[in-house]
Design a protein around this motif. Structure first.
Motif, PDB file in Angstrom:
ATOM      1  N   ILE A  34      -1.434  -7.047  -4.639  1.00 42.67           N
ATOM      2  CA  ILE A  34      -1.711  -5.119  -4.164  1.00 42.67           C
ATOM      3  C   ILE A  34      -2.699  -4.860  -3.111  1.00 42.67           C
ATOM      4  O   ILE A  34      -2.003  -4.425  -2.055  1.00 42.67           O
ATOM      5  N   PHE A  37      -1.489  -6.775  -0.313  1.00 38.44           N
ATOM      6  CA  PHE A  37      -0.359  -6.158   0.085  1.00 38.44           C
ATOM      7  C   PHE A  37      -0.310  -5.228   1.409  1.00 38.44           C
ATOM      8  O   PHE A  37      -0.162  -5.294   2.210  1.00 38.44           O
ATOM      9  N   ILE A  38      -2.025  -4.458   0.122  1.00 41.87           N
ATOM     10  CA  ILE A  38      -2.071  -3.121   1.359  1.00 41.87           C
ATOM     11  C   ILE A  38      -3.175  -3.471   2.118  1.00 41.87           C
ATOM     12  O   ILE A  38      -2.920  -3.147   3.895  1.00 41.87           O
ATOM     13  N   HIS A  40      -2.193  -6.441   4.597  1.00 42.42           N
ATOM     14  CA  HIS A  40      -1.426  -6.990   4.580  1.00 42.42           C
ATOM     15  C   HIS A  40      -1.146  -8.483   4.786  1.00 42.42           C
ATOM     16  O   HIS A  40      -1.390  -9.837   6.030  1.00 42.42           O
ATOM     17  N   ARG A  41      -2.489  -8.573   4.205  1.00 44.64           N
ATOM     18  CA  ARG A  41      -2.497 -10.422   2.880  1.00 44.64           C
ATOM     19  C   ARG A  41      -1.579 -10.847   2.453  1.00 44.64           C
ATOM     20  O   ARG A  41      -0.432 -10.130   1.954  1.00 44.64           O
ATOM     21  N   LEU A  42      -1.494 -12.029   2.146  1.00 43.76           N
ATOM     22  CA  LEU A  42      -0.141 -12.718   0.767  1.00 43.76           C
ATOM     23  C   LEU A  42      -0.870 -12.222  -0.716  1.00 43.76           C
ATOM     24  O   LEU A  42      -0.425 -12.267  -1.691  1.00 43.76           O
ATOM     25  N   TRP A 302      -3.706   1.258  -6.398  1.00 45.64           N
ATOM     26  CA  TRP A 302      -2.786   1.716  -4.809  1.00 45.64           C
ATOM     27  C   TRP A 302      -4.307   2.734  -4.729  1.00 45.64           C
ATOM     28  O   TRP A 302      -5.106   3.113  -3.577  1.00 45.64           O
ATOM     29  N   TRP A 305      -7.358   1.238  -3.396  1.00 43.34           N
ATOM     30  CA  TRP A 305      -7.112  -0.023  -2.221  1.00 43.34           C
ATOM     31  C   TRP A 305      -7.257   1.041  -1.781  1.00 43.34           C
ATOM     32  O   TRP A 305      -6.842   1.571  -0.233  1.00 43.34           O
ATOM     33  N   THR A 306      -7.073   2.865  -1.815  1.00 41.91           N
ATOM     34  CA  THR A 306      -6.909   3.692  -1.089  1.00 41.91           C
ATOM     35  C   THR A 306      -8.301   4.788  -0.271  1.00 41.91           C
ATOM     36  O   THR A 306      -8.502   4.859   1.105  1.00 41.91           O
TER      37      THR A 306
END
Ligand code: SF4
Ligand code: SF4
Lengths: 342, 167
Positions: A34, A37-38, A40-42, A302, A305-306
Protein backbone atom coordinates in the motif's frame (compact mmCIF):
# COMPACT_ATOMS: atom_id res chain seq x y z
CA UNK A 1 -12.43 -27.21 34.42
CA UNK A 2 -12.73 -30.60 32.77
CA UNK A 3 -10.27 -32.08 30.29
CA UNK A 4 -12.29 -31.27 27.18
CA UNK A 5 -12.67 -27.68 28.27
CA UNK A 6 -8.92 -27.50 28.72
CA UNK A 7 -8.28 -28.94 25.29
CA UNK A 8 -10.73 -26.47 23.75
CA UNK A 9 -8.89 -23.59 25.38
CA UNK A 10 -5.58 -24.93 24.10
CA UNK A 11 -6.99 -25.15 20.58
CA UNK A 12 -8.30 -21.60 20.83
CA UNK A 13 -4.92 -20.34 22.02
CA UNK A 14 -3.16 -22.00 19.12
CA UNK A 15 -5.70 -20.76 16.59
CA UNK A 16 -5.57 -17.19 17.86
CA UNK A 17 -1.78 -17.24 17.99
CA UNK A 18 -1.52 -18.62 14.48
CA UNK A 19 -4.09 -16.15 13.19
CA UNK A 20 -2.25 -13.24 14.77
CA UNK A 21 1.06 -14.34 13.29
CA UNK A 22 -0.57 -14.77 9.91
CA UNK A 23 -2.09 -11.33 10.25
CA UNK A 24 1.34 -9.93 11.12
CA UNK A 25 2.70 -11.36 7.91
CA UNK A 26 -0.27 -10.03 6.00
CA UNK A 27 0.32 -6.62 7.53
CA UNK A 28 3.98 -6.58 6.51
CA UNK A 29 2.93 -7.38 2.97
CA UNK A 30 0.07 -4.88 3.00
CA UNK A 31 2.22 -2.15 4.46
CA UNK A 32 4.81 -2.51 1.75
CA UNK A 33 2.32 -2.80 -1.08
CA UNK A 34 0.00 0.00 0.00
CA UNK A 35 2.84 2.37 0.74
CA UNK A 36 4.12 1.63 -2.74
CA UNK A 37 0.72 2.25 -4.30
CA UNK A 38 0.39 5.58 -2.54
CA UNK A 39 3.75 6.57 -3.98
CA UNK A 40 2.86 5.32 -7.49
CA UNK A 41 5.17 2.33 -7.14
CA UNK A 42 4.40 -1.36 -7.41
CA UNK A 43 6.05 -2.63 -4.26
CA UNK A 44 7.25 -6.21 -3.77
CA UNK A 45 5.64 -8.34 -6.48
CA UNK A 46 8.26 -10.96 -7.28
CA UNK A 47 8.20 -13.58 -4.53
CA UNK A 48 5.21 -15.79 -5.18
CA UNK A 49 1.97 -14.68 -6.83
CA UNK A 50 1.70 -10.89 -6.59
CA UNK A 51 4.59 -10.98 -4.13
CA UNK A 52 2.47 -12.64 -1.47
CA UNK A 53 5.40 -14.66 -0.10
CA UNK A 54 7.49 -11.56 0.47
CA UNK A 55 7.03 -11.68 4.28
CA UNK A 56 8.40 -15.25 4.26
CA UNK A 57 11.41 -14.08 2.31
CA UNK A 58 11.84 -11.21 4.76
CA UNK A 59 11.65 -13.61 7.69
CA UNK A 60 14.17 -15.94 6.10
CA UNK A 61 16.50 -13.04 5.54
CA UNK A 62 16.26 -12.05 9.21
CA UNK A 63 17.06 -15.63 10.24
CA UNK A 64 20.17 -15.73 8.08
CA UNK A 65 21.56 -12.44 9.33
CA UNK A 66 24.36 -12.38 11.85
CA UNK A 67 23.06 -11.80 15.36
CA UNK A 68 25.31 -9.11 16.80
CA UNK A 69 25.34 -8.37 20.52
CA UNK A 70 27.33 -5.17 21.05
CA UNK A 71 30.07 -5.41 23.67
CA UNK A 72 28.86 -2.69 26.02
CA UNK A 73 25.23 -3.71 26.39
CA UNK A 74 23.61 -4.90 29.59
CA UNK A 75 23.25 -8.44 28.36
CA UNK A 76 20.33 -9.90 30.36
CA UNK A 77 18.11 -6.90 29.77
CA UNK A 78 19.25 -6.55 26.18
CA UNK A 79 18.16 -10.11 25.50
CA UNK A 80 14.97 -9.77 27.48
CA UNK A 81 13.69 -6.58 25.86
CA UNK A 82 12.40 -7.98 22.54
CA UNK A 83 10.49 -10.70 24.36
CA UNK A 84 9.13 -8.16 26.81
CA UNK A 85 7.65 -6.30 23.92
CA UNK A 86 6.40 -9.21 21.86
CA UNK A 87 4.80 -11.34 24.57
CA UNK A 88 2.37 -8.72 25.94
CA UNK A 89 1.54 -7.77 22.36
CA UNK A 90 0.44 -11.34 21.69
CA UNK A 91 -1.18 -11.81 25.09
CA UNK A 92 -3.47 -8.85 24.72
CA UNK A 93 -5.49 -10.59 22.07
CA UNK A 94 -6.60 -13.24 24.57
CA UNK A 95 -9.54 -11.25 25.89
CA UNK A 96 -10.87 -9.88 22.64
CA UNK A 97 -14.01 -11.67 21.49
CA UNK A 98 -13.73 -12.43 17.79
CA UNK A 99 -17.16 -13.94 17.23
CA UNK A 100 -20.32 -15.01 19.00
CA UNK A 101 -20.44 -18.58 20.30
CA UNK A 102 -20.25 -21.85 18.43
CA UNK A 103 -22.20 -24.92 19.52
CA UNK A 104 -20.29 -28.10 18.81
CA UNK A 105 -21.37 -31.52 20.15
CA UNK A 106 -23.71 -29.90 22.61
CA UNK A 107 -20.99 -27.70 24.02
CA UNK A 108 -21.04 -23.95 23.80
CA UNK A 109 -17.70 -22.54 22.75
CA UNK A 110 -17.35 -18.80 22.97
CA UNK A 111 -15.05 -17.40 20.32
CA UNK A 112 -12.71 -15.76 22.77
CA UNK A 113 -9.70 -17.21 24.53
CA UNK A 114 -10.42 -15.88 28.00
CA UNK A 115 -13.70 -14.28 28.97
CA UNK A 116 -12.52 -12.41 32.05
CA UNK A 117 -14.69 -9.81 33.72
CA UNK A 118 -11.99 -7.13 33.77
CA UNK A 119 -11.10 -7.42 30.10
CA UNK A 120 -10.67 -3.69 29.60
CA UNK A 121 -8.32 -3.38 32.56
CA UNK A 122 -6.35 -6.40 31.41
CA UNK A 123 -5.73 -4.78 28.05
CA UNK A 124 -4.74 -1.43 29.56
CA UNK A 125 -2.36 -3.20 31.93
CA UNK A 126 -0.70 -5.31 29.28
CA UNK A 127 -0.19 -2.48 26.81
CA UNK A 128 1.60 -0.60 29.59
CA UNK A 129 3.83 -3.60 30.25
CA UNK A 130 4.75 -3.66 26.61
CA UNK A 131 6.37 -0.28 26.82
CA UNK A 132 8.87 -1.67 29.34
CA UNK A 133 10.28 -3.63 26.44
CA UNK A 134 10.93 -0.43 24.54
CA UNK A 135 12.41 1.40 27.50
CA UNK A 136 14.60 -1.56 28.43
CA UNK A 137 15.76 -1.98 24.86
CA UNK A 138 16.70 1.69 24.79
CA UNK A 139 18.43 1.62 28.14
CA UNK A 140 20.25 -1.70 27.92
CA UNK A 141 21.67 -0.89 24.48
CA UNK A 142 23.99 1.59 26.20
CA UNK A 143 23.84 3.97 23.29
CA UNK A 144 22.36 7.43 23.13
CA UNK A 145 19.87 7.14 20.30
CA UNK A 146 18.10 4.05 21.60
CA UNK A 147 17.98 5.65 25.03
CA UNK A 148 16.33 8.76 23.63
CA UNK A 149 13.86 6.57 21.76
CA UNK A 150 13.03 4.63 24.90
CA UNK A 151 12.58 7.78 26.96
CA UNK A 152 10.35 9.33 24.37
CA UNK A 153 8.20 6.28 24.23
CA UNK A 154 7.70 6.21 28.00
CA UNK A 155 6.80 9.89 28.05
CA UNK A 156 4.42 9.30 25.18
CA UNK A 157 2.86 6.37 26.96
CA UNK A 158 2.15 8.32 30.13
CA UNK A 159 0.49 11.16 28.29
CA UNK A 160 -1.61 9.02 26.00
CA UNK A 161 -2.50 6.09 28.25
CA UNK A 162 -4.43 8.57 30.39
CA UNK A 163 -6.50 9.95 27.56
CA UNK A 164 -7.10 6.47 26.20
CA UNK A 165 -8.19 5.14 29.58
CA UNK A 166 -10.54 8.04 30.09
CA UNK A 167 -12.05 7.57 26.66
CA UNK A 168 -12.74 3.95 27.55
CA UNK A 169 -14.26 5.02 30.87
CA UNK A 170 -17.06 6.71 28.94
CA UNK A 171 -17.82 3.39 27.24
CA UNK A 172 -17.64 1.51 30.51
CA UNK A 173 -20.03 4.03 32.04
CA UNK A 174 -22.56 3.30 29.31
CA UNK A 175 -22.14 -0.47 29.45
CA UNK A 176 -21.74 -0.85 33.18
CA UNK A 177 -19.25 -3.66 32.67
CA UNK A 178 -15.54 -4.13 32.03
CA UNK A 179 -16.16 -7.41 30.26
CA UNK A 180 -15.50 -7.02 26.55
CA UNK A 181 -18.24 -9.44 25.60
CA UNK A 182 -20.77 -7.30 27.48
CA UNK A 183 -19.53 -4.25 25.63
CA UNK A 184 -20.12 -6.06 22.34
CA UNK A 185 -23.58 -7.34 23.25
CA UNK A 186 -24.62 -3.88 24.42
CA UNK A 187 -23.91 -2.62 20.90
CA UNK A 188 -26.11 -5.18 19.19
CA UNK A 189 -29.25 -4.28 17.33
CA UNK A 190 -29.28 -1.56 14.74
CA UNK A 191 -26.32 0.33 13.37
CA UNK A 192 -26.62 3.39 15.59
CA UNK A 193 -26.22 1.42 18.75
CA UNK A 194 -22.52 1.18 17.93
CA UNK A 195 -20.59 3.33 20.36
CA UNK A 196 -18.87 5.25 17.59
CA UNK A 197 -22.20 7.02 17.02
CA UNK A 198 -23.05 7.38 20.69
CA UNK A 199 -19.56 8.43 21.74
CA UNK A 200 -17.88 10.12 18.76
CA UNK A 201 -15.58 12.22 20.91
CA UNK A 202 -14.42 9.23 22.92
CA UNK A 203 -13.83 7.41 19.64
CA UNK A 204 -11.64 10.17 18.24
CA UNK A 205 -9.61 10.41 21.43
CA UNK A 206 -9.24 6.66 21.59
CA UNK A 207 -8.20 6.41 17.96
CA UNK A 208 -5.53 9.08 18.31
CA UNK A 209 -4.26 7.65 21.59
CA UNK A 210 -4.05 4.19 20.10
CA UNK A 211 -1.80 5.48 17.34
CA UNK A 212 0.46 6.95 19.99
CA UNK A 213 0.32 3.73 22.01
CA UNK A 214 1.42 1.57 19.13
CA UNK A 215 4.19 4.00 18.17
CA UNK A 216 2.84 4.45 14.71
CA UNK A 217 3.12 7.50 12.58
CA UNK A 218 2.23 10.34 13.14
CA UNK A 219 3.40 9.50 16.67
CA UNK A 220 6.35 7.22 16.02
CA UNK A 221 8.77 9.36 17.99
CA UNK A 222 10.34 6.33 19.65
CA UNK A 223 11.78 5.18 16.36
CA UNK A 224 11.99 8.41 14.40
CA UNK A 225 14.52 7.30 11.80
CA UNK A 226 15.47 10.77 10.70
CA UNK A 227 16.27 11.96 14.22
CA UNK A 228 17.25 8.84 16.16
CA UNK A 229 18.91 6.62 13.54
CA UNK A 230 16.56 3.74 14.34
CA UNK A 231 15.22 4.60 17.75
CA UNK A 232 15.09 1.99 20.49
CA UNK A 233 16.08 -0.90 18.21
CA UNK A 234 19.17 0.70 16.68
CA UNK A 235 21.54 -1.81 18.32
CA UNK A 236 19.48 -4.87 17.51
CA UNK A 237 20.00 -7.15 14.57
CA UNK A 238 18.73 -10.37 13.05
CA UNK A 239 15.77 -12.09 14.69
CA UNK A 240 15.76 -9.76 17.70
CA UNK A 241 15.12 -6.86 15.40
CA UNK A 242 12.45 -8.92 13.69
CA UNK A 243 10.82 -9.50 17.06
CA UNK A 244 10.49 -5.76 17.58
CA UNK A 245 8.88 -5.53 14.23
CA UNK A 246 6.53 -8.40 14.87
CA UNK A 247 5.61 -6.83 18.19
CA UNK A 248 4.81 -3.55 16.50
CA UNK A 249 2.51 -5.24 14.03
CA UNK A 250 0.96 -7.51 16.64
CA UNK A 251 0.26 -4.42 18.73
CA UNK A 252 -1.40 -2.79 15.77
CA UNK A 253 -3.58 -5.80 15.17
CA UNK A 254 -4.66 -5.90 18.80
CA UNK A 255 -5.29 -2.18 18.82
CA UNK A 256 -7.39 -2.41 15.67
CA UNK A 257 -9.34 -5.32 17.12
CA UNK A 258 -9.87 -3.38 20.32
CA UNK A 259 -11.09 -0.33 18.42
CA UNK A 260 -13.58 -2.53 16.63
CA UNK A 261 -14.69 -4.19 19.86
CA UNK A 262 -15.17 -0.97 21.77
CA UNK A 263 -16.65 1.29 19.13
CA UNK A 264 -17.77 -0.70 16.11
CA UNK A 265 -19.81 -3.43 17.70
CA UNK A 266 -17.07 -6.05 17.77
CA UNK A 267 -18.28 -9.12 15.91
CA UNK A 268 -21.79 -7.73 15.66
CA UNK A 269 -23.41 -7.45 12.24
CA UNK A 270 -26.03 -4.70 12.37
CA UNK A 271 -29.69 -5.73 11.90
CA UNK A 272 -28.74 -9.41 12.15
CA UNK A 273 -29.45 -11.62 15.10
CA UNK A 274 -26.38 -13.88 15.20
CA UNK A 275 -27.58 -16.00 18.10
CA UNK A 276 -30.68 -17.10 16.15
CA UNK A 277 -28.55 -18.39 13.28
CA UNK A 278 -26.56 -20.86 15.34
CA UNK A 279 -23.15 -21.86 14.07
CA UNK A 280 -23.56 -19.96 10.81
CA UNK A 281 -24.14 -16.83 12.85
CA UNK A 282 -20.93 -17.46 14.73
CA UNK A 283 -19.03 -17.90 11.49
CA UNK A 284 -20.53 -14.76 9.94
CA UNK A 285 -19.81 -12.77 13.07
CA UNK A 286 -16.20 -13.93 12.92
CA UNK A 287 -15.95 -12.78 9.32
CA UNK A 288 -17.54 -9.46 10.20
CA UNK A 289 -14.99 -9.01 12.96
CA UNK A 290 -12.10 -9.77 10.64
CA UNK A 291 -13.37 -7.37 7.99
CA UNK A 292 -13.82 -4.54 10.47
CA UNK A 293 -10.38 -5.15 11.94
CA UNK A 294 -8.89 -5.26 8.46
CA UNK A 295 -10.33 -1.85 7.76
CA UNK A 296 -8.66 -0.36 10.82
CA UNK A 297 -5.40 -2.02 9.93
CA UNK A 298 -5.67 -0.46 6.51
CA UNK A 299 -6.34 2.87 8.20
CA UNK A 300 -3.07 2.47 10.12
CA UNK A 301 -1.11 2.11 6.92
CA UNK A 302 -3.09 4.77 5.14
CA UNK A 303 -2.47 7.29 7.93
CA UNK A 304 1.18 6.40 8.11
CA UNK A 305 1.76 7.32 4.49
CA UNK A 306 -0.33 10.48 4.67
CA UNK A 307 0.68 12.44 7.74
CA UNK A 308 4.08 13.75 8.81
CA UNK A 309 5.46 13.03 12.26
CA UNK A 310 4.54 15.23 15.22
CA UNK A 311 7.23 17.24 16.94
CA UNK A 312 7.89 16.18 20.51
CA UNK A 313 6.42 19.30 22.14
CA UNK A 314 3.39 19.17 19.84
CA UNK A 315 2.83 15.60 20.91
CA UNK A 316 2.90 16.56 24.58
CA UNK A 317 0.68 19.58 23.96
CA UNK A 318 -1.90 17.50 22.17
CA UNK A 319 -1.86 14.82 24.83
CA UNK A 320 -2.06 16.98 27.94
CA UNK A 321 -3.76 20.16 26.79
CA UNK A 322 -6.30 18.86 24.28
CA UNK A 323 -7.02 15.18 24.65
CA UNK A 324 -6.99 14.89 28.44
CA UNK A 325 -9.41 17.80 29.13
CA UNK A 326 -11.60 16.65 26.26
CA UNK A 327 -11.74 13.11 27.62
CA UNK A 328 -12.58 14.38 31.09
CA UNK A 329 -15.31 16.62 29.70
CA UNK A 330 -16.66 13.68 27.74
CA UNK A 331 -16.90 11.54 30.88
CA UNK A 332 -18.58 14.39 32.70
CA UNK A 333 -21.20 14.84 29.98
CA UNK A 334 -21.76 11.10 29.56
CA UNK A 335 -22.19 10.68 33.30
CA UNK A 336 -24.56 13.63 33.44
CA UNK A 337 -26.76 12.34 30.64
CA UNK A 338 -26.82 8.84 32.09
CA UNK A 339 -27.92 10.18 35.46
CA UNK A 340 -30.69 12.23 33.88
CA UNK A 341 -31.96 9.25 31.87
CA UNK A 342 -32.00 6.77 34.73
CA UNK B 1 12.84 47.83 -0.33
CA UNK B 2 11.89 45.20 2.08
CA UNK B 3 8.53 43.59 1.66
CA UNK B 4 6.50 42.54 4.64
CA UNK B 5 5.26 38.98 4.30
CA UNK B 6 2.21 38.40 6.43
CA UNK B 7 2.30 35.07 8.18
CA UNK B 8 -0.59 32.75 7.45
CA UNK B 9 -3.29 33.06 10.06
CA UNK B 10 -5.03 29.72 10.55
CA UNK B 11 -8.75 29.94 10.02
CA UNK B 12 -11.32 28.26 12.22
CA UNK B 13 -11.47 25.32 9.84
CA UNK B 14 -7.70 24.89 10.07
CA UNK B 15 -7.82 24.91 13.83
CA UNK B 16 -10.32 22.06 13.89
CA UNK B 17 -7.72 19.88 12.12
CA UNK B 18 -10.20 17.10 11.42
CA UNK B 19 -11.38 18.37 7.99
CA UNK B 20 -7.79 18.89 6.92
CA UNK B 21 -6.88 15.40 8.06
CA UNK B 22 -9.70 13.99 5.96
CA UNK B 23 -8.58 16.01 2.98
CA UNK B 24 -5.09 14.58 3.33
CA UNK B 25 -6.38 11.04 3.61
CA UNK B 26 -8.56 11.45 0.55
CA UNK B 27 -5.59 12.72 -1.43
CA UNK B 28 -3.40 9.72 -0.67
CA UNK B 29 -6.34 7.42 -1.30
CA UNK B 30 -6.78 8.86 -4.76
CA UNK B 31 -3.11 8.41 -5.51
CA UNK B 32 -3.33 4.74 -4.63
CA UNK B 33 -5.12 4.08 -7.92
CA UNK B 34 -3.02 6.31 -10.17
CA UNK B 35 -0.86 4.81 -12.88
CA UNK B 36 2.30 3.24 -11.48
CA UNK B 37 5.62 4.61 -12.67
CA UNK B 38 7.67 1.53 -11.83
CA UNK B 39 9.69 0.03 -14.67
CA UNK B 40 10.16 -3.65 -13.87
CA UNK B 41 13.79 -3.56 -14.87
CA UNK B 42 15.05 -6.89 -16.06
CA UNK B 43 11.76 -7.55 -17.84
CA UNK B 44 11.19 -4.12 -19.29
CA UNK B 45 13.98 -1.68 -19.84
CA UNK B 46 14.02 2.05 -19.66
CA UNK B 47 14.75 3.52 -23.10
CA UNK B 48 17.02 6.51 -22.58
CA UNK B 49 16.28 9.65 -24.56
CA UNK B 50 18.41 11.02 -27.38
CA UNK B 51 21.69 12.43 -26.14
CA UNK B 52 22.01 10.07 -23.19
CA UNK B 53 25.62 9.59 -22.15
CA UNK B 54 26.24 5.90 -21.61
CA UNK B 55 28.79 3.36 -22.78
CA UNK B 56 31.29 4.53 -25.44
CA UNK B 57 31.66 3.23 -28.94
CA UNK B 58 34.24 3.66 -31.70
CA UNK B 59 32.72 4.52 -35.05
CA UNK B 60 33.69 3.02 -38.38
CA UNK B 61 33.55 4.20 -41.96
CA UNK B 62 31.03 2.44 -44.19
CA UNK B 63 33.87 0.32 -45.60
CA UNK B 64 34.57 -1.01 -42.11
CA UNK B 65 37.71 0.99 -41.42
CA UNK B 66 38.02 2.59 -38.01
CA UNK B 67 37.47 6.38 -37.97
CA UNK B 68 39.84 7.02 -35.09
CA UNK B 69 43.22 8.49 -36.10
CA UNK B 70 44.79 8.05 -32.65
CA UNK B 71 45.32 11.78 -32.23
CA UNK B 72 44.74 11.38 -28.50
CA UNK B 73 42.63 14.53 -28.28
CA UNK B 74 40.04 12.58 -26.35
CA UNK B 75 42.64 11.26 -23.92
CA UNK B 76 43.87 14.81 -23.39
CA UNK B 77 40.35 16.13 -22.82
CA UNK B 78 39.36 13.36 -20.49
CA UNK B 79 39.15 14.73 -16.95
CA UNK B 80 39.34 11.26 -15.47
CA UNK B 81 42.38 10.17 -17.51
CA UNK B 82 40.76 6.92 -18.32
CA UNK B 83 41.41 6.66 -22.08
CA UNK B 84 44.58 4.77 -22.99
CA UNK B 85 45.63 4.76 -26.67
CA UNK B 86 48.60 3.12 -28.40
CA UNK B 87 48.99 4.74 -31.87
CA UNK B 88 50.70 3.15 -34.86
CA UNK B 89 51.11 4.09 -38.52
CA UNK B 90 48.15 2.72 -40.37
CA UNK B 91 48.60 -0.47 -42.38
CA UNK B 92 46.44 0.63 -45.30
CA UNK B 93 47.80 2.51 -48.32
CA UNK B 94 45.68 5.60 -48.90
CA UNK B 95 43.60 7.49 -46.35
CA UNK B 96 44.44 8.25 -42.71
CA UNK B 97 48.05 7.71 -41.69
CA UNK B 98 47.56 6.73 -38.05
CA UNK B 99 45.28 4.34 -36.28
CA UNK B 100 45.10 2.97 -32.74
CA UNK B 101 46.37 -0.55 -32.15
CA UNK B 102 45.02 -0.41 -28.64
CA UNK B 103 42.18 1.75 -27.39
CA UNK B 104 41.22 1.01 -23.80
CA UNK B 105 38.77 2.85 -21.57
CA UNK B 106 38.63 2.24 -17.85
CA UNK B 107 34.89 2.46 -17.32
CA UNK B 108 35.27 2.50 -13.55
CA UNK B 109 37.12 5.79 -13.75
CA UNK B 110 35.04 7.31 -16.52
CA UNK B 111 32.53 9.86 -15.33
CA UNK B 112 30.54 9.87 -18.57
CA UNK B 113 31.03 13.59 -19.10
CA UNK B 114 31.15 13.28 -22.88
CA UNK B 115 34.26 15.45 -23.26
CA UNK B 116 35.95 12.77 -25.35
CA UNK B 117 33.08 12.88 -27.80
CA UNK B 118 33.33 16.66 -28.06
CA UNK B 119 37.08 16.72 -28.40
CA UNK B 120 37.26 14.20 -31.21
CA UNK B 121 38.03 15.84 -34.60
CA UNK B 122 37.00 12.70 -36.50
CA UNK B 123 33.66 11.96 -34.81
CA UNK B 124 35.24 8.64 -33.96
CA UNK B 125 34.31 8.24 -30.31
CA UNK B 126 30.71 8.60 -29.19
CA UNK B 127 28.68 7.86 -26.10
CA UNK B 128 25.73 5.51 -26.61
CA UNK B 129 22.52 4.94 -24.69
CA UNK B 130 23.71 1.67 -23.08
CA UNK B 131 23.62 1.89 -19.29
CA UNK B 132 23.46 -1.66 -17.94
CA UNK B 133 27.02 -2.92 -18.28
CA UNK B 134 27.76 -3.84 -14.67
CA UNK B 135 30.29 -6.56 -14.02
CA UNK B 136 31.65 -8.63 -11.17
CA UNK B 137 35.31 -7.68 -11.63
CA UNK B 138 37.39 -4.58 -12.23
CA UNK B 139 38.95 -6.20 -15.28
CA UNK B 140 35.51 -6.71 -16.75
CA UNK B 141 35.02 -2.97 -16.79
CA UNK B 142 37.98 -2.27 -19.02
CA UNK B 143 36.64 -2.01 -22.53
CA UNK B 144 39.12 -2.47 -25.39
CA UNK B 145 39.12 -1.58 -29.06
CA UNK B 146 37.33 -4.73 -30.16
CA UNK B 147 34.67 -4.16 -27.54
CA UNK B 148 34.18 -0.55 -28.53
CA UNK B 149 33.83 -1.49 -32.18
CA UNK B 150 31.31 -4.16 -31.26
CA UNK B 151 29.23 -1.59 -29.42
CA UNK B 152 29.20 0.40 -32.64
CA UNK B 153 27.74 -2.57 -34.49
CA UNK B 154 25.07 -2.94 -31.80
CA UNK B 155 24.00 0.68 -31.83
CA UNK B 156 24.73 2.08 -35.26
CA UNK B 157 21.26 1.71 -36.74
CA UNK B 158 18.86 1.79 -33.83
CA UNK B 159 18.46 2.31 -30.14
CA UNK B 160 20.00 -0.56 -28.20
CA UNK B 161 16.95 -0.97 -25.97
CA UNK B 162 14.29 -0.95 -28.67
CA UNK B 163 15.86 -3.92 -30.49
CA UNK B 164 13.85 -7.02 -29.70
CA UNK B 165 15.83 -9.92 -28.17
CA UNK B 166 19.09 -8.07 -27.87
CA UNK B 167 20.87 -10.97 -26.24
S1 SF4 C 1 33.14 10.46 -20.99
FE1 SF4 C 1 34.52 11.92 -19.98
S2 SF4 C 1 35.51 10.67 -18.42
FE2 SF4 C 1 34.59 9.23 -19.83
S3 SF4 C 1 36.18 8.74 -21.25
FE3 SF4 C 1 35.05 10.45 -22.14
S4 SF4 C 1 36.12 12.26 -21.48
FE4 SF4 C 1 36.83 10.59 -20.19
S1 SF4 D 1 38.76 8.89 -30.71
FE1 SF4 D 1 38.86 10.83 -31.74
S2 SF4 D 1 39.96 12.18 -30.36
FE2 SF4 D 1 40.30 10.07 -29.63
S3 SF4 D 1 42.18 9.48 -30.59
FE3 SF4 D 1 40.58 8.78 -31.93
S4 SF4 D 1 40.31 10.46 -33.39
FE4 SF4 D 1 41.48 11.27 -31.69
Amino acid sequence: MDLIGFIIICIKVVVVFAATMLAVMGMIYAERRISAFIQHRLGPNRVGPKGLFQPLADGLKFLMKEDIIPAAVNKPLYLLAPAMLLIPALMTFAVIPFGSSLTLFGRQISLQVADINIGVLYILALTSVGVYGIVLAGWSSNSKYPLLGGLRSSAQLISYELAMGLAIVAIVLMTGSLRLNDIVTSQQGHLFSWYVFKQPVAFLIFLIAVYAETNRLPFDLAEAEQELVGGYHTEYSSMKFAMFFMAEYANMITAAALTVTLFFGGWDIPFVDEAAMGNWGALLSGIAFILKTAFFLFLYIWVRWTFPRFRYDQLMNLGWKVMLPLALLNIFITGGILTIIS
Amino acid sequence: MATVVKSYEPTFRDKLYIPALFQGLMLTFKHMFKKKVTIQYPDEKHVPPEGYRGLHRLNKYPDGRIRCVACEMCAAACPAHCIHIVPEPSPWEEGKERYPVRFDIDLLRCIFCGFCEMACPEKAIELTEIYDFADYSREGLWIDKAGLLEIYELTKTQNYYTVPNDE
